[in-house]
Design a protein around this motif. Structure first.
Motif, PDB file in Angstrom:
ATOM      1  N   VAL A  12     -46.645 -20.150 -23.637  1.00 54.47           N
ATOM      2  CA  VAL A  12     -45.735 -20.959 -22.927  1.00 54.47           C
ATOM      3  C   VAL A  12     -46.287 -20.730 -21.278  1.00 54.47           C
ATOM      4  O   VAL A  12     -46.613 -21.707 -20.725  1.00 54.47           O
ATOM      5  N   LEU A  13     -46.594 -19.429 -21.070  1.00 54.60           N
ATOM      6  CA  LEU A  13     -46.880 -19.184 -19.761  1.00 54.60           C
ATOM      7  C   LEU A  13     -48.276 -19.594 -19.205  1.00 54.60           C
ATOM      8  O   LEU A  13     -48.485 -20.045 -18.478  1.00 54.60           O
ATOM      9  N   ILE A  14     -49.079 -19.456 -20.317  1.00 53.98           N
ATOM     10  CA  ILE A  14     -50.633 -19.866 -20.152  1.00 53.98           C
ATOM     11  C   ILE A  14     -50.508 -21.424 -19.757  1.00 53.98           C
ATOM     12  O   ILE A  14     -51.332 -22.118 -19.034  1.00 53.98           O
ATOM     13  N   PHE A  15     -49.988 -22.238 -20.672  1.00 51.19           N
ATOM     14  CA  PHE A  15     -49.825 -23.620 -20.628  1.00 51.19           C
ATOM     15  C   PHE A  15     -49.167 -23.902 -19.357  1.00 51.19           C
ATOM     16  O   PHE A  15     -49.740 -24.776 -18.506  1.00 51.19           O
ATOM     17  N   ALA A  16     -48.213 -23.219 -18.752  1.00 52.89           N
ATOM     18  CA  ALA A  16     -47.379 -23.585 -17.494  1.00 52.89           C
ATOM     19  C   ALA A  16     -48.533 -23.458 -16.344  1.00 52.89           C
ATOM     20  O   ALA A  16     -48.519 -24.068 -15.373  1.00 52.89           O
ATOM     21  N   VAL A  17     -49.167 -22.269 -16.396  1.00 53.04           N
ATOM     22  CA  VAL A  17     -50.313 -21.915 -15.549  1.00 53.04           C
ATOM     23  C   VAL A  17     -51.319 -23.105 -15.447  1.00 53.04           C
ATOM     24  O   VAL A  17     -51.632 -23.490 -14.214  1.00 53.04           O
ATOM     25  N   LEU A  19     -50.866 -26.291 -16.368  1.00 52.09           N
ATOM     26  CA  LEU A  19     -50.314 -27.525 -15.555  1.00 52.09           C
ATOM     27  C   LEU A  19     -50.115 -27.315 -14.025  1.00 52.09           C
ATOM     28  O   LEU A  19     -50.655 -28.225 -13.285  1.00 52.09           O
ATOM     29  N   VAL A  20     -50.036 -26.230 -13.720  1.00 56.91           N
ATOM     30  CA  VAL A  20     -49.840 -25.886 -12.251  1.00 56.91           C
ATOM     31  C   VAL A  20     -51.100 -26.112 -11.645  1.00 56.91           C
ATOM     32  O   VAL A  20     -51.230 -26.780 -10.377  1.00 56.91           O
ATOM     33  N   ILE A  21     -52.113 -25.437 -12.189  1.00 60.62           N
ATOM     34  CA  ILE A  21     -53.704 -25.494 -11.668  1.00 60.62           C
ATOM     35  C   ILE A  21     -54.114 -26.886 -11.499  1.00 60.62           C
ATOM     36  O   ILE A  21     -54.717 -27.451 -10.616  1.00 60.62           O
ATOM     37  N   THR A  22     -53.686 -27.730 -12.870  1.00 60.32           N
ATOM     38  CA  THR A  22     -54.232 -29.037 -12.799  1.00 60.32           C
ATOM     39  C   THR A  22     -53.484 -29.846 -11.774  1.00 60.32           C
ATOM     40  O   THR A  22     -54.179 -31.056 -11.392  1.00 60.32           O
ATOM     41  N   GLY A  23     -52.214 -29.765 -11.549  1.00 61.52           N
ATOM     42  CA  GLY A  23     -51.570 -30.544 -10.429  1.00 61.52           C
ATOM     43  C   GLY A  23     -52.081 -30.307  -9.147  1.00 61.52           C
ATOM     44  O   GLY A  23     -52.100 -31.108  -8.352  1.00 61.52           O
TER      45      GLY A  23
END
Length: 53
Positions: A12-17, A19-23
């Motif tokens: 979940v942490l890797i997925f959230a990071v 998403l932040v980088i993509t945004g």
């Protein structure tokens, strides 16, 4: 079975990071207009009426 929640939290942490980088990168590219790849593709493409039949 104590290790499963740790693995799930890491995923979940890797997925959230991600998403932040993509945004962040999408905000940066929208400020510049076309991306370099899109503008290079459109500049190299011949006009539709100049193609050989």
């Amino acid at each position: 079975m104590n290790r499963k929640p740790d693995i799930i939290r890491a995923i979940v942490l890797i997925f959230a990071v991600g998403l932040v980088i993509t945004g962040f990168t999408s905000m940066q590219s929208s400020e510049k207009g076309f991306s370099a790849a899109a503008s290079a593709y459109t500049s190299e493409a011949p006009p539709a009426d100049s193609r050989a039949n």
